[in-house]
Design a protein around this motif. Sequence first.
Motif, PDB file in Angstrom:
ATOM      1  N   CYS A 207       0.834  -1.210   0.000  1.00 49.69           N
ATOM      2  CA  CYS A 207       0.000   0.000   0.000  1.00 49.69           C
ATOM      3  C   CYS A 207       0.865   1.254   0.000  1.00 49.69           C
ATOM      4  O   CYS A 207       0.568   2.232  -0.707  1.00 49.69           O
ATOM      5  N   PHE A 208       1.931   1.240   0.784  1.00 51.85           N
ATOM      6  CA  PHE A 208       2.832   2.405   0.845  1.00 51.85           C
ATOM      7  C   PHE A 208       3.480   2.661  -0.512  1.00 51.85           C
ATOM      8  O   PHE A 208       3.544   3.800  -0.980  1.00 51.85           O
ATOM      9  N   ILE A 209       3.951   1.592  -1.153  1.00 53.55           N
ATOM     10  CA  ILE A 209       4.588   1.730  -2.473  1.00 53.55           C
ATOM     11  C   ILE A 209       3.578   2.249  -3.496  1.00 53.55           C
ATOM     12  O   ILE A 209       3.895   3.119  -4.320  1.00 53.55           O
ATOM     13  N   THR A 210       2.344   1.751  -3.433  1.00 53.01           N
ATOM     14  CA  THR A 210       1.304   2.171  -4.377  1.00 53.01           C
ATOM     15  C   THR A 210       0.973   3.650  -4.220  1.00 53.01           C
ATOM     16  O   THR A 210       0.876   4.388  -5.206  1.00 53.01           O
ATOM     17  N   VAL A 211       0.804   4.099  -2.969  1.00 53.89           N
ATOM     18  CA  VAL A 211       0.471   5.503  -2.706  1.00 53.89           C
ATOM     19  C   VAL A 211       1.619   6.411  -3.135  1.00 53.89           C
ATOM     20  O   VAL A 211       1.402   7.465  -3.759  1.00 53.89           O
ATOM     21  N   THR A 212       2.857   6.011  -2.823  1.00 52.92           N
ATOM     22  CA  THR A 212       4.026   6.813  -3.212  1.00 52.92           C
ATOM     23  C   THR A 212       4.140   6.910  -4.731  1.00 52.92           C
ATOM     24  O   THR A 212       4.384   7.989  -5.281  1.00 52.92           O
ATOM     25  N   ALA A 213       3.936   5.785  -5.412  1.00 57.03           N
ATOM     26  CA  ALA A 213       3.994   5.777  -6.872  1.00 57.03           C
ATOM     27  C   ALA A 213       2.904   6.671  -7.462  1.00 57.03           C
ATOM     28  O   ALA A 213       3.139   7.379  -8.451  1.00 57.03           O
TER      29      ALA A 213
ATOM     30  N   ALA B 278       4.455  13.972 -12.082  1.00 58.40           N
ATOM     31  CA  ALA B 278       5.113  13.835 -13.383  1.00 58.40           C
ATOM     32  C   ALA B 278       4.111  14.013 -14.524  1.00 58.40           C
ATOM     33  O   ALA B 278       4.414  14.646 -15.542  1.00 58.40           O
ATOM     34  N   PHE B 279       2.921  13.482 -14.346  1.00 53.91           N
ATOM     35  CA  PHE B 279       1.872  13.582 -15.351  1.00 53.91           C
ATOM     36  C   PHE B 279       1.523  15.041 -15.627  1.00 53.91           C
ATOM     37  O   PHE B 279       1.374  15.460 -16.782  1.00 53.91           O
ATOM     38  N   PHE B 280       1.432  15.838 -14.562  1.00 49.72           N
ATOM     39  CA  PHE B 280       1.097  17.259 -14.722  1.00 49.72           C
ATOM     40  C   PHE B 280       2.224  18.009 -15.419  1.00 49.72           C
ATOM     41  O   PHE B 280       1.976  18.857 -16.283  1.00 49.72           O
ATOM     42  N   LEU B 281       3.476  17.698 -15.060  1.00 50.91           N
ATOM     43  CA  LEU B 281       4.615  18.387 -15.665  1.00 50.91           C
ATOM     44  C   LEU B 281       4.751  18.043 -17.140  1.00 50.91           C
ATOM     45  O   LEU B 281       5.065  18.902 -17.964  1.00 50.91           O
ATOM     46  N   ILE B 282       4.524  16.783 -17.493  1.00 44.03           N
ATOM     47  CA  ILE B 282       4.649  16.366 -18.896  1.00 44.03           C
ATOM     48  C   ILE B 282       3.464  16.881 -19.712  1.00 44.03           C
ATOM     49  O   ILE B 282       3.621  17.347 -20.837  1.00 44.03           O
TER      50      ILE B 282
END
Length: 482
Positions: free
Chosen positions: A10-16, A23-27
């Motif tokens: 869950c921690f890895i999923t939330v961090t990702a 990144a999506f907003f910047l690209i």
Amino acid sequence: MNIQSLKKGCFITVTAYIILAVAFFLIGGDQFHYRNNVTDMLAAETPIGEITADTIVTQQINVDGGQLTELTFIGATYARQNTGILQIEVLADGQPLDTESIDIATMTDGGEISVTFDPILSIPSETAQIRITAPQSTAGNAVTLYSGTAMSTARAQVEVGIDEANLVYINGAALEGALCVQVHSRENLWFGNYYWHFAAAGLFALLVYCIYLLYGAKRGKRMLAINICIAFSRYRYLMKQLVSRDFKTKYKRSVLGVLWSFLNPLLTMLVQYIVFSTLFKSDIANFPVYLLTGIVCFSFFSEATTMSLSSIVGNASLITKVYVPKYIYPLTRVMSSTINFGLSLVPLLIVLFITRTPIRPSILLLPFGIGCLFALSLGIGMLLAAMMVFFRDTQFLWGVISMLWMYATPIFYPESIIPGNFMMLYKMNPLYHIIRFIRIVLIDGVSPEPKAYALALIASIVPLLAGAMVFKKTQDRFVLNI
């Protein structure tokens, strides 16, 4: 799955999710805030005559989105060197908004001339009037602009119905056609203003779901996400072996082996390029990349679905002896095809370099399009695999349907050749939206508009859910029919 592993997941999923959202907003950049619109230009047919000091050319134009950024015309010099300036004035509701000048000496016969408006002109009613004059020009030292009545479509021309209000006028007298003008405009999108609201809502929903998973795991509840993770962990070795077997079987006893993953799309593109470039090249920018992108994407879809079709019947000996979740069989077939797809992307990148197509940050959005293509292929593959068990003629029908599907997808031709009254039906093709998304990322080098993301998701998730539903409802009867 123990609680600690679930917490870590869950921690890895939330961090990702947070990293991807930023990144999506910047690209995505400006494409989340506005959409650029470009109208089609009429085919150049007839010069409107010399534009001299006593000539006033007027025409009404439509500005989608209400923000005019640029106008492009086709001009002519009568094969001579002329001097002076050409003034392009834009009016809205009778009020002048801006006037731009073009140095006549820079114009060429049959060449495009453009004027850019900075700042961008706001057109309240999305309808403006252009007024063109040449105050310093005299007869014999003047240029002209082209008009037309038809649109070029491959080698043919289709007559365009032009309203009287949109005709070109010379000193108040209407001509038969309209100016060959391309209108570049911009339309504001509300999505960009609320992006972080959507991102925050998605994060909140993800956190709530993670808490729900942890709560259910502590009480021993059976939940879909946990069951899928357990299945992938338990059958990981089997899946690896099945994928490896399918990949190796494809090139068994082949002299070139894996090299065919590189050569096949290149050779197909070369043949189709030679055949179709004379028909469509003039209408499609960067035709080699356009063509190869369509070939690579459809080849993956065709291979993945065809291999999935026989995934249950072809593994009958395993299914009748060992219990394994049956969805693993079509899934591994699609995963095996994904390896070939990854290899075939290498020739595509080579063609990008050869054609000097700029590699921009938007290429990082490519996994989204590939993920949608994977989901679509898996959904159709599961549907076909289930049908094949009960109806063996499915393999022959799919051969015909896949061929029709290829011609219904804009692989080697532009979508502009499709009649307007068929476009709604044409856009129901899910591959159209996914391939279009990938082409925008590669060729235009920008993020597609938000609507393109939604359409690509719908085009992949709906078939996936439909295929999974049919597969689940029929899988208990597979053993009795294989």
